[in-house]
Design an enzyme around this catalytic site. Structure first.
Site, PDB file in Angstrom:
ATOM      1  N   HIS A  89       0.854  -1.192   0.000  1.00 58.37           N
ATOM      2  CA  HIS A  89       0.000   0.000   0.000  1.00 58.37           C
ATOM      3  C   HIS A  89       0.884   1.235   0.000  1.00 58.37           C
ATOM      4  CE1 HIS A  89      -3.448   2.599   0.807  1.00 58.37           C
ATOM      5  NE2 HIS A  89      -2.641   3.278   1.590  1.00 58.37           N
ATOM      6  N   ASP A 168     -15.334   1.791   7.843  1.00 56.91           N
ATOM      7  CA  ASP A 168     -14.344   2.774   7.367  1.00 56.91           C
ATOM      8  C   ASP A 168     -14.965   3.734   6.368  1.00 56.91           C
ATOM      9  OD1 ASP A 168     -11.621   3.869   6.891  1.00 56.91           O
ATOM     10  OD2 ASP A 168     -11.958   3.001   4.909  1.00 56.91           O
ATOM     11  N   ARG A 175     -15.214  12.108   8.196  1.00 57.99           N
ATOM     12  CA  ARG A 175     -13.968  12.845   8.374  1.00 57.99           C
ATOM     13  C   ARG A 175     -13.767  13.853   7.249  1.00 57.99           C
ATOM     14  NH1 ARG A 175      -9.957   8.294   8.020  1.00 57.99           N
ATOM     15  NH2 ARG A 175      -8.403   9.955   8.089  1.00 57.99           N
ATOM     16  N   SER A 190      -7.809   3.575   9.092  1.00 55.86           N
ATOM     17  CA  SER A 190      -8.530   3.511   7.831  1.00 55.86           C
ATOM     18  C   SER A 190      -7.788   2.614   6.832  1.00 55.86           C
ATOM     19  CB  SER A 190      -8.704   4.914   7.248  1.00 55.86           C
ATOM     20  OG  SER A 190      -9.305   4.883   5.978  1.00 55.86           O
ATOM     21  N   LYS A 194      -8.723  -2.040   6.104  1.00 54.06           N
ATOM     22  CA  LYS A 194      -9.013  -2.652   4.801  1.00 54.06           C
ATOM     23  C   LYS A 194      -7.940  -3.661   4.415  1.00 54.06           C
ATOM     24  CE  LYS A 194      -9.462   1.329   2.576  1.00 54.06           C
ATOM     25  NZ  LYS A 194      -9.534   2.390   3.592  1.00 54.06           N
TER      26      LYS A 194
END
Length: 431
Positions: A89, A168, A175, A190, A194
């Protein structure tokens, strides 16, 4: 029995930590409607200012994971041997098409790569937006389609399903409209909820720092990396992070189809040096985490990585042989004021220009142009002559050139000597 106001007071006044039971009650009550959006928004603002300690963040992330399904990615095999799963990621940058190269590259080395990706927002691009410039390619896969693709190809890049960490999505939307996005614990929970829910056994994080990064400050980027690595380990996922520089666009292409073309060139052995430095560094970390002794550079040189990319595109409905779309209009930009060496090309300015040309979106529901973007004709370390254009702008609508040109004013610096060459890998977090 907890109540929302008491939890808000505790975090607002920073008088005590929330217990696991209180956090569990909070998420259940929010899902049932007993805690209203305005109450959750107040709590998020309190967390923005006062943070979450390690135990609170572990419980908070766990509740986000448990709000939906958790995929099981064990049992994949190839040629009679089990294949370990590993993902990557990135926190986002300008010209960051690493995922397009990395997923098939690592899969071609023997791993299963279930890459759940997102869309771009603002000056940073989104992996799914880029791949959707390939005719026929689909981002949304059901769980059976996803596992079938992983079984046959070994890599998939897809959107998160509706059942993956649904809490999320609700919290991020809240947010986004309450000014609480830029909170390290909330960002970490967050991202990691995932990634953990997708079921991968190992994860490597690319945390960007510099002008084009979400976390521009190096210390904040390091704190975010440490927080996410700890969350991964706490939830049973072997996790490492690399801190990488994002002061200059990565590669020479910024924009959806432009970046896909550059990614294909990289898989063909013709990638820009900076792109390949980051890609190979992440690939080696991913392979090491799951115990695979393979050479990612050889996987590119042999053509295996490109073959896997083509198979990955096909299994998701895309045509890897179809020509990529091209912009109707092009214009040179940022002429060099003097002859010399490019010493700075600001990543954020170039990213904003690409966004204004149509490559990005201001709101999640906005459409993007597949063809819009910026090509960097010169970058730091290149010599340019006075008057030569450093950028080439691509757009479907020529009216977009003016705002893009405004974005890159002051983005270029030229000197009498080439800038020193610095590694893009700044630091590593995790064993």
């Amino acid at each position: 029995m907890p109540d929302a106001v008491s939890l808000i007071h505790a975090k607002r006044d920073n008088t005590r930590s929330l217990t696991d039971a209180e956090i569990g009650w909070l998420f259940a009550a929010y899902a049932s409607g007993d805690v209203a959006d305005e109450q959750m928004a107040a709590l998020l603002m309190a967390i923005y200012f006062n943070g979450l300690d390690g135990a609170e963040l572990r419980a908070w992330t766990g509740e986000m994971i448990d709000s939906g399904e958790r995929l099981n990615l064990t049992g994949f095999a190839a040629h009679g041997r089990p294949r370990p799963s590993v993902d990557k990621h990135s926190t986002g940058g300008v010209g960051d098409k690493v995922s397009l190269v990395l997923a098939p590259l690592v899969a071609s080395c023997g791993a299963v790569v279930p890459m759940i990706s997102g869309r771009g927002l603002g000056h940073t691009g989104g992996t799914l937006d880029k791949l959707e410039s390939i005719p026929g390619w689909r981002a949304s896969l059901g769980n059976q389609e996803l596992t079938a693709a992983l079984t046959s190809v070994g890599a998939v890049i897809a959107a998160a399903g509706s059942g993956l960490a649904p809490a999320d999505r609700r919290l991020y939307a809240l947010r986004d409209v309450t000014g609480t996005v830029e909170s390290i614990p909330l960002i970490a929970s967050s991202i990691m909820s995932k990634k953990i829910a997708e079921g991968t056994s190992a994860l490597v994080l690319d945390v960007k720092t510099g002008s084009g990064a979400f976390m521009q400050d190096g210390q904040q980027a390091l704190e975010l990396a440490r927080t996410m690595v700890a969350l991964g380990v706490d939830h049973g996922v072997r996790t490492r992070a690399l801190i990488t520089r994002m002061d200059t666009p990565l590669g020479r292409a910024v924009g959806n189809a432009l970046e896909v073309a550059e990614a294909i060139a990289a898989l063909s052995g013709e990638g820009p040096e900076d792109l390949m430095e980051v890609t190979f560094a992440l690939a080696r970390q991913m392979l090491d985490l799951v115990g695979l002794d393979a050479d990612p550079e050889q996987a590119v040189a042999s053509g295996r990585a490109l073959d896997t990319f083509r198979a990955m595109i096909k299994v998701q409905g895309g045509d890897p042989d179809a020509p990529l779309p091209q912009a109707a209009h092009r214009q040179g930009a940022l002429p060099a004021a003097a002859s010399g060496w490019v010493t700075r090309l600001d990543a954020r300015a170039v990213g904003v220009a690409a966004w204004r040309l149509g490559a990005g979106r201001a709101r999640k529901e906005d459409d993007v142009s597949h063809t819009a973007g910026v090509r960097c004709l010169a970058k730091p370390g290149d010599y340019v002559r006075q008057g030569e254009y450093v950028l080439e702008l691509h757009a479907d609508d020529p009216a977009r050139f003016g705002p893009a040109l405004e974005a890159v004013e002051g983005a270029l610096a030229i000197g009498g000597e080439p800038p020193p060459r610095a590694s893009l890998i700044v630091d590593q977090v995790g064993a």
